[in-house]
Write an enzyme that holds these catalytic residues in place. Structure first.
Site, PDB file in Angstrom:
ATOM      1  N   ARG A 118      47.173 -51.353 -16.774  1.00 34.93           N
ATOM      2  CA  ARG A 118      47.489 -51.631 -18.195  1.00 34.93           C
ATOM      3  C   ARG A 118      47.376 -50.396 -19.088  1.00 34.93           C
ATOM      4  NH1 ARG A 118      44.437 -56.478 -17.441  1.00 34.93           N
ATOM      5  NH2 ARG A 118      45.857 -58.150 -16.843  1.00 34.93           N
ATOM      6  N   LYS A 140      58.321 -41.407 -25.270  1.00 32.79           N
ATOM      7  CA  LYS A 140      59.288 -42.321 -24.645  1.00 32.79           C
ATOM      8  C   LYS A 140      59.202 -42.111 -23.149  1.00 32.79           C
ATOM      9  CE  LYS A 140      62.909 -43.075 -28.052  1.00 32.79           C
ATOM     10  NZ  LYS A 140      64.345 -42.864 -28.343  1.00 32.79           N
ATOM     11  N   GLU A 182      70.415 -30.395 -25.953  1.00 27.35           N
ATOM     12  CA  GLU A 182      69.436 -31.048 -26.846  1.00 27.35           C
ATOM     13  C   GLU A 182      69.044 -30.094 -27.977  1.00 27.35           C
ATOM     14  OE1 GLU A 182      68.774 -34.215 -26.519  1.00 27.35           O
ATOM     15  OE2 GLU A 182      68.624 -34.794 -24.403  1.00 27.35           O
ATOM     16  N   LYS A 224      60.801 -32.345 -33.720  1.00 32.93           N
ATOM     17  CA  LYS A 224      60.550 -33.623 -33.036  1.00 32.93           C
ATOM     18  C   LYS A 224      59.183 -34.179 -33.415  1.00 32.93           C
ATOM     19  CE  LYS A 224      61.130 -36.470 -29.117  1.00 32.93           C
ATOM     20  NZ  LYS A 224      61.735 -36.723 -27.824  1.00 32.93           N
ATOM     21  N   GLU A 234      60.712 -45.753 -33.306  1.00 32.30           N
ATOM     22  CA  GLU A 234      62.152 -45.778 -33.585  1.00 32.30           C
ATOM     23  C   GLU A 234      62.588 -46.971 -34.431  1.00 32.30           C
ATOM     24  OE1 GLU A 234      64.641 -44.062 -30.437  1.00 32.30           O
ATOM     25  OE2 GLU A 234      66.150 -45.533 -30.976  1.00 32.30           O
ATOM     26  N   ARG A 238      63.757 -41.876 -36.186  1.00 27.94           N
ATOM     27  CA  ARG A 238      63.725 -41.389 -34.801  1.00 27.94           C
ATOM     28  C   ARG A 238      65.063 -41.618 -34.089  1.00 27.94           C
ATOM     29  NH1 ARG A 238      58.986 -41.491 -30.178  1.00 27.94           N
ATOM     30  NH2 ARG A 238      60.265 -40.393 -28.652  1.00 27.94           N
ATOM     31  N   ASN A 242      68.934 -39.627 -31.146  1.00 28.26           N
ATOM     32  CA  ASN A 242      69.889 -40.107 -30.148  1.00 28.26           C
ATOM     33  C   ASN A 242      71.316 -39.664 -30.455  1.00 28.26           C
ATOM     34  OD1 ASN A 242      67.931 -41.510 -28.647  1.00 28.26           O
ATOM     35  ND2 ASN A 242      67.979 -43.161 -30.151  1.00 28.26           N
ATOM     36  N   HIS A 245      73.951 -39.539 -27.761  1.00 27.52           N
ATOM     37  CA  HIS A 245      73.426 -40.190 -26.568  1.00 27.52           C
ATOM     38  C   HIS A 245      74.140 -41.495 -26.213  1.00 27.52           C
ATOM     39  CE1 HIS A 245      70.405 -37.120 -26.878  1.00 27.52           C
ATOM     40  NE2 HIS A 245      69.700 -37.608 -25.865  1.00 27.52           N
ATOM     41  N   HIS A 249      75.111 -41.505 -22.594  1.00 31.13           N
ATOM     42  CA  HIS A 249      74.549 -42.453 -21.615  1.00 31.13           C
ATOM     43  C   HIS A 249      75.670 -43.214 -20.897  1.00 31.13           C
ATOM     44  CE1 HIS A 249      70.321 -42.713 -23.674  1.00 31.13           C
ATOM     45  NE2 HIS A 249      70.465 -41.631 -22.946  1.00 31.13           N
ATOM     46  N   HIS A 262      72.036 -35.035 -17.575  1.00 25.21           N
ATOM     47  CA  HIS A 262      71.849 -35.706 -18.864  1.00 25.21           C
ATOM     48  C   HIS A 262      72.345 -34.825 -20.020  1.00 25.21           C
ATOM     49  CE1 HIS A 262      69.989 -38.076 -22.027  1.00 25.21           C
ATOM     50  NE2 HIS A 262      69.361 -37.000 -22.454  1.00 25.21           N
TER      51      HIS A 262
END
Ligand code: NAD
Ligand code: GLY
Length: 365
Positions: A118, A140, A182, A224, A234, A238, A242, A245, A249, A262
């Site tokens: 956990r 993330k 990036e 960042k 987000e 935030r 993306n 992206h 993606h 990527h």
């Protein structure tokens, strides 16, 4: 020289240490203290750096696991493999996982840390440009699903980030370029002056000029850290990170993870986002041209794979995590250095961008 900056998140705050040679310095890992430690690395990075990190970590002795390099490793089966190793080693809940590698190892290890008993602590030791400017910061974590990129994951902040800029010397040029995608993203989304600096410096960055690289890494990490501190989960700004992206993606999922890097997919996504923004009358055509040119000069593609159709994009883009109540939300450019997240975009502009970009890609075959 080492620079340390903080990601201010209350009880989950942590430091990002950036500097040459940090990998070998025991003090880099002081956040771990005397707790048991377990390094996860990949088959390219481990032969180069694992022994050095293990030596710097000292006692207690370090357990390690090396996973195959590449995006295909970022999947649930590998999560299980890491968990098996932790269970076999009876790794305790107060132990610390150390992610030594690029974004794949970082995202994977962070996710394992998020769910092991956990929640265990972890430290990011990023060794790619992409990981040093982006993925190691912000918490993330996660893995891909065959139907969608990064679809399984958790927010789980690291204890610390240790970015040794010397490690970039061994990075293959294609991977360095992927990281530059990036870096360019930061300029486009929030800092026009930084974008202009990149236009001057892209050659030096590709030639691994150390001072230029370190300055760019600092700049991106500052941006960042600031955005994450304002919006950890987000709910707002935030999402600007993306930029490019949603298109990117879709390319990664279409081509099968690992075929396109990527950063390469994001590079095309940046060009498509700029193109669509101009069609909506937001960013100027000059911004589109400058984006394409910088992306090309960074050694990155500006067009998607030739076989990909507008329909493929539309289907895959609907798997994006920014889809809310069945509506696609996109990050677009109001102008250079000013991005917005919006569901209120012109559908015809999206259609035109998809149609023209796919046609241009087809024409290259
Ligand atoms: P990667 O981890 O696959 O590393 C790229 C390649 O370089 C690999 O083959 C790796 O073995 C090799 N490598 C790494 N460091 C090296 C070094 N110093 N010398 C020689 N070889 C080295 O890929 P990446 O580009 O670092 O990361 C991409 C991943 O990051 C994607 O899965 C993407 O989704 C994820 N990402 C996550 C976030 C986030 O916020 N968590 C942000 C951006 C990207
Ligand atoms: N790379 C996107 C984010 O960290 O939010």
């Amino acid at each position: 020289m080492t620079e340390t900056m903080d990601v201010a998140l209350g009880a989950r705050s942590y430091s990002i240490h950036i500097g040459a040679g940090l990998l070998d310095v025991a003090a880099s890992y002081r956040a771990i203290g005397a707790r048991p430690r377990f390094i996860v690395s990949d088959s390219n990075v481990a032969p180069l750096y694992l022994q050095r990190v293990a030596a710097a970590l000292g006692v207690p002795a370090v357990a390690t696991l090396v996973v195959p390099a590449g995006e295909e490793t970022k999947r649930l089966a590998t999560v299980e493999r890491v968990l098996d190793k932790l269970m076999e080693a009876r790794f305790p809940r107060d132990g610390v996982l150390v992610a030594l590698g690029g974004g794949v190892v970082g995202d994977l290890t962070g996710f394992v840390a998020a769910i092991y008993q956990r929640g265990a602590a972890f430290v990011q030791v990023p060794t790619t440009l992409l990981a040093q400017v982006d993925s190691s910061v912000g918490g993330k974590t996660g893995v891909n699903h065959p139907l969608g990129k990064n679809m399984i994951g958790a927010f789980h902040q690291p204890l610390a980030v240790v970015a040794d800029t010397d490690t970039l010397a061994t990075l293959p040029p294609r991977e360095l370029s992927a990281g530059l995608a990036e870096v360019i993203k930061y300029g486009l989304l929030g800092d026009a002056a930084f974008f202009a600096e990149l236009e001057s410096n892209v050659g030096a960055l590709r030639a691994l000029d150390h001072a230029t690289l370190v300055a760019a890494i600092h700049h991106c990490c500052h941006m960042k850290a600031d955005i994450v501190a304002r919006d950890e989960r987000e709910a707002g700004p935030r999402a600007l990170l993306n930029l490019g992206h949603t298109f990117g993606h879709a390319i990664e999922t279409f081509t099968g993870y690992g075929t396109w890097l990527h950063g390469e997919a994001v590079a095309v996504g940046l060009c498509m986002a700029a193109d669509m923004s101009a069609r909506m009358g937001w960013a100027s055509l000059d911004v589109v041209a400058r984006t394409r040119k910088l992306v090309e000069r960074a050694g990155l593609p500006v067009l998607p794979p030739p076989g990909m159709t507008p329909g493929d994009f539309r289907t895959l883009m609907m798997h994006d995590k920014k889809v809310a109540a069945g509506h696609l939300r996109l990050v677009l450019l109001r102008s250079l250095g000013q991005a917005v997240v919006t569901a209120d975009f012109d559908a015809q502009a999206l259609d035109a961008t998809l149609a023209d970009t796919c046609k241009a890609a087809q024409a290259t075959t």
